[in-house]
Design a protein around this motif. Structure first.
Motif, short mmCIF file in Angstrom:
data_model
loop_
_atom_site.label_atom_id
_atom_site.label_comp_id
_atom_site.label_asym_id
_atom_site.label_seq_id
_atom_site.Cartn_x
_atom_site.Cartn_y
_atom_site.Cartn_z
N GLU A 60 1.13 -1.18 -8.43
CA GLU A 60 2.06 -0.06 -8.24
C GLU A 60 1.46 1.26 -8.73
OE1 GLU A 60 4.12 -3.27 -6.96
OE2 GLU A 60 3.16 -3.17 -8.93
N TYR A 61 0.64 1.22 -9.76
CA TYR A 61 0.01 2.48 -10.16
C TYR A 61 -1.35 2.66 -9.54
CZ TYR A 61 -0.97 -0.39 -14.45
OH TYR A 61 -1.29 -1.37 -15.34
N VAL A 84 6.73 0.66 -18.36
CA VAL A 84 5.83 0.57 -17.20
C VAL A 84 6.23 1.54 -16.09
CG1 VAL A 84 6.91 -1.31 -15.87
CG2 VAL A 84 4.44 -1.04 -15.86
N LEU A 85 7.49 1.82 -15.94
CA LEU A 85 7.89 2.81 -14.92
C LEU A 85 7.39 4.21 -15.29
CD1 LEU A 85 11.45 1.54 -13.97
CD2 LEU A 85 9.35 1.39 -12.60
N THR A 110 3.66 4.14 -14.73
CA THR A 110 3.34 4.18 -13.30
C THR A 110 3.43 5.60 -12.77
OG1 THR A 110 4.09 1.91 -12.98
CG2 THR A 110 4.02 3.32 -11.03
N GLU A 111 4.47 6.31 -13.13
CA GLU A 111 4.60 7.71 -12.69
C GLU A 111 3.41 8.54 -13.18
OE1 GLU A 111 7.82 11.39 -12.80
OE2 GLU A 111 8.07 9.73 -14.21
N HIS A 145 -0.59 -9.18 -7.77
CA HIS A 145 -0.15 -9.14 -9.17
C HIS A 145 -0.95 -10.08 -10.08
CE1 HIS A 145 3.13 -6.37 -8.47
NE2 HIS A 145 3.32 -7.01 -7.33
N MET A 189 2.12 -4.63 -13.08
CA MET A 189 2.42 -3.49 -12.22
C MET A 189 1.17 -2.73 -11.78
SD MET A 189 5.69 -3.11 -11.55
CE MET A 189 6.15 -1.39 -11.44
N THR A 190 0.01 -3.27 -12.07
CA THR A 190 -1.25 -2.62 -11.70
C THR A 190 -1.26 -2.14 -10.25
OG1 THR A 190 -2.47 -3.82 -13.39
CG2 THR A 190 -3.76 -2.96 -11.58
N ARG A 192 -0.07 7.29 -11.49
CA ARG A 192 -0.20 7.69 -10.08
C ARG A 192 -0.64 9.15 -9.98
NH1 ARG A 192 4.10 5.37 -5.90
NH2 ARG A 192 3.24 3.27 -5.81
#
Length: 162
Positions: free
Chosen positions: A118-119, A77-78, A81-82, A23, A115-116, A85
């Protein structure tokens, strides 16, 4: 988190950060390129050896609109992220830009940059703008440092909305 721009022997240059936490890119919120590396890469550098990396793909992510009441940085961010991805941005460096960025606080941006992993990207950077300058002032940076960051960003083209 960072001086954003540093000087050495009278030469100004953008700050960078290589950290051992996935992170580490949360610092990208300030317009600083920051990436997380594994323990072996960090150990190699600490022993004075160069760490090699392939040239990443650079992907622009245009943010538009304004956050509606009740929507948090986590919600944003969620959704990002979706979306990211699905775009397969693995190992890419992302540059967030557009009129939607001006409504995001440094905290919002840090949430998105943090969140880098996570994506799947390696970095998620924002441009230096008034939010960055205000953050530097708020955190007690001296006037000389703030002026350096602002002038450097304008001169080199890092400041999207300065």
């Amino acid at each position: 988190m960072s001086p954003v721009v540093q000087t050495k022997q009278g030469v100004a240059f953008p700050d960078t950060c290589v950290g051992t936490d996935s992170h580490t890119p949360h610092v990208d919120a300030l317009g600083v390129i920051a990436i997380g590396v594994g323990g072996l890469e960090a150990e190699t550098v600490m022993l004075g050896r160069p760490s090699m990396m392939r040239l990443p793909d650079i992907v622009g992510v245009r943010l538009v609109g304004e956050r509606q009441p009740g929507i948090t940085a986590t919600d944003i961010v969620l959704a990002l992220t979706e979306f990211l991805r699905a775009q397969r941005v693995v190992s890419s460096y992302l540059e967030f830009f557009g009129e939607g960025t001006k409504h995001l606080t440094i905290g919002d941006r840090a949430t998105i940059s943090n969140m880098t992993p996570e994506y799947g990207a390696s970095a998620g950077m924002f441009y230096i703008d008034e939010q960055t300058i205000n953050y530097l002032k708020l955190t007690g940076r001296d006037d000389e440092q703030v002026t350096l960051v602002e002038n450097y960003a304008k001169h080199i083209g890092f400041g999207q909305m300065l």
